[in-house]
Design an enzyme around this catalytic site. Sequence first.
Site, mmCIF file in Angstrom:
data_model
loop_
_atom_site.group_PDB
_atom_site.id
_atom_site.type_symbol
_atom_site.label_atom_id
_atom_site.label_comp_id
_atom_site.label_asym_id
_atom_site.label_seq_id
_atom_site.Cartn_x
_atom_site.Cartn_y
_atom_site.Cartn_z
ATOM 1 N N ARG A 48 0.859 -1.199 0.000
ATOM 2 C CA ARG A 48 0.000 0.000 0.000
ATOM 3 C C ARG A 48 0.886 1.236 0.000
ATOM 4 N NH1 ARG A 48 -2.658 3.195 4.547
ATOM 5 N NH2 ARG A 48 -4.063 4.595 3.418
ATOM 6 N N HIS A 73 -2.820 11.065 0.379
ATOM 7 C CA HIS A 73 -2.355 10.828 1.757
ATOM 8 C C HIS A 73 -1.732 12.135 2.250
ATOM 9 C CE1 HIS A 73 -1.135 7.471 4.727
ATOM 10 N NE2 HIS A 73 -0.837 8.616 5.320
ATOM 11 N N GLU A 130 -7.823 8.840 5.492
ATOM 12 C CA GLU A 130 -8.207 9.494 6.739
ATOM 13 C C GLU A 130 -8.718 10.929 6.584
ATOM 14 O OE1 GLU A 130 -5.025 9.031 9.559
ATOM 15 O OE2 GLU A 130 -5.341 6.875 9.664
ATOM 16 N N ASN A 177 -7.986 2.147 9.318
ATOM 17 C CA ASN A 177 -6.707 2.332 10.022
ATOM 18 C C ASN A 177 -7.002 2.283 11.511
ATOM 19 O OD1 ASN A 177 -5.638 2.704 7.522
ATOM 20 N ND2 ASN A 177 -5.115 4.874 7.784
ATOM 21 N N TYR A 229 -5.331 1.935 15.419
ATOM 22 C CA TYR A 229 -4.139 1.996 16.262
ATOM 23 C C TYR A 229 -4.471 1.776 17.730
ATOM 24 C CZ TYR A 229 -1.449 3.504 12.269
ATOM 25 O OH TYR A 229 -0.832 3.550 11.046
ATOM 26 N N GLU A 282 -4.035 0.101 7.866
ATOM 27 C CA GLU A 282 -2.906 0.483 8.728
ATOM 28 C C GLU A 282 -3.123 -0.059 10.134
ATOM 29 O OE1 GLU A 282 -1.843 4.649 8.976
ATOM 30 O OE2 GLU A 282 -2.179 4.910 6.823
#
Length: 440
Positions: free
Chosen positions: A79, A123, A168, A294, A296, A346
């Site tokens: 990616r 991005h 995002e 994504n 985290y 991610e």
Amino acid sequence: MTIKRTDFPDNFIFGVATSSYQIEGATNEDGRGDSIWDTFCREPGRIQDGTGGDVACDHYHLWPQDLDLIQSLGVDAYRFSVAWPRIQPDGKGPVNQKGLDFYERLVDGMLERGLQPYLTLYHWDLPQTLQDEGGWVNRETAYRFAEYARVVAERLGGRVRSYATLNEPWCSSILSYQIGEHAPGLQDRRAALAAAHHLLLGHGEAVKVMRDIVPGSSLGIVLNLQPAYPASDREEDVAAARFADGTFNRWFLDPIFRGEYPADIWDAYGEDVPTVQDGDFAATSQPIDFLGVNYYSRSVNGATGNVRPSESSYTHMGWEVYPQGLTDLLVRINHDYTVPPVYITENGAAYPDELEGGRVHDAQRVEYFKAHVQATSDAVQQGVNVAGYFAWSLMDNFEWAFGYSRRFGMVYVDYGNQQRILKDSAKWYQTLVTRQDAGV
Ligand SMILES: OC[C@@H]1[C@@H](O)[C@H](O)[C@@H](O)c2nc(CNc3ccccc3)cn21
């Protein structure tokens, strides 16, 4: 528990992820125009260590060896993102053929090495000239984005089968125009909500355009989603978690999958809400082929602010390690929305890595990846159609406002000589993805 490659469907994709501004460098080469991050990094105090992306990992020149490195890991896919300012230095109009040539060579290099390209169009590196005209706060930028998408799809469409429009939009709007920690560094909620709307509009306009150019390709969007848990079952804490979930998650999921903004948050935003024109939601909510998530960490919300559970461990970013949050998040969006196949686009962690005798024993990162790959498998077992997992990141890189002070890579980068050194986490990932039954 031993997480194994065979715990996933045979067609499940394992990959690694990067982004253009964070790794490429060569910011003044081959016709590239300035992005808002080039400008932001030049503003004193914006970047913790005073650096920028001028050199980064010098991937613009070292890409063949970096593709060899990715191939050596045994992953299925890579990616990456395309830098809009390399393709259209002014964000509109004339196309820079040298920029397109670079990405054509890069994609061909992936295909020659058996790597599936997963392309992200945006991005965060918006051409500065568009920011000079208001950036994402200006509705016109949505249309410029669709024109840029057309240019990329026309050149790479025969080679690339998976395109994410945005990475995002929450970061490109709220973090960038309201909180101000990311470029362009403004602090204006009304502007941020207008930017968020125009980003989602641009996503929709780009998908419309690309449907004709790359029929049969997989088109989607990547969202940073964070499950919000109440600090207690007290009403005020539950309300705080619901508000956090609304502003962080539902404000983006709803226009994409329901064609509306969530009413509770719309009301809370009052006069700062964006101007929505007829047809906008038809654009933002048109069918997509995948959702990139994504993940985290989670948030734990209390009426007086976020809570940091003392029993948890935390990464170098101060983010709680909470793998259960990934499973909970995937099960929840699968329950609350009609979603297409989901990719974890991610997932990863920063830790203060030390190079010792040419090795990096990043045991905490190994444990982080094991736990989150397991959490992904748990969601699959609970019926969520997860199609792939991309580790963030292939290699240490420019970590936005933290500069180079945070290392997210499974490969260590010695910025003094641009050497790449596999950390223990890269070796663990290699054993997982190549079916060598990585142990827990
Ligand atoms: O911070 C690590 C990565 C970053 O390097 C990627 O470019 C970006 O896509 C990314 N998104 C998140 C999660 N979202 C987020 C939330 C608050 C601040 C910054 C990022 C983490 N990361």
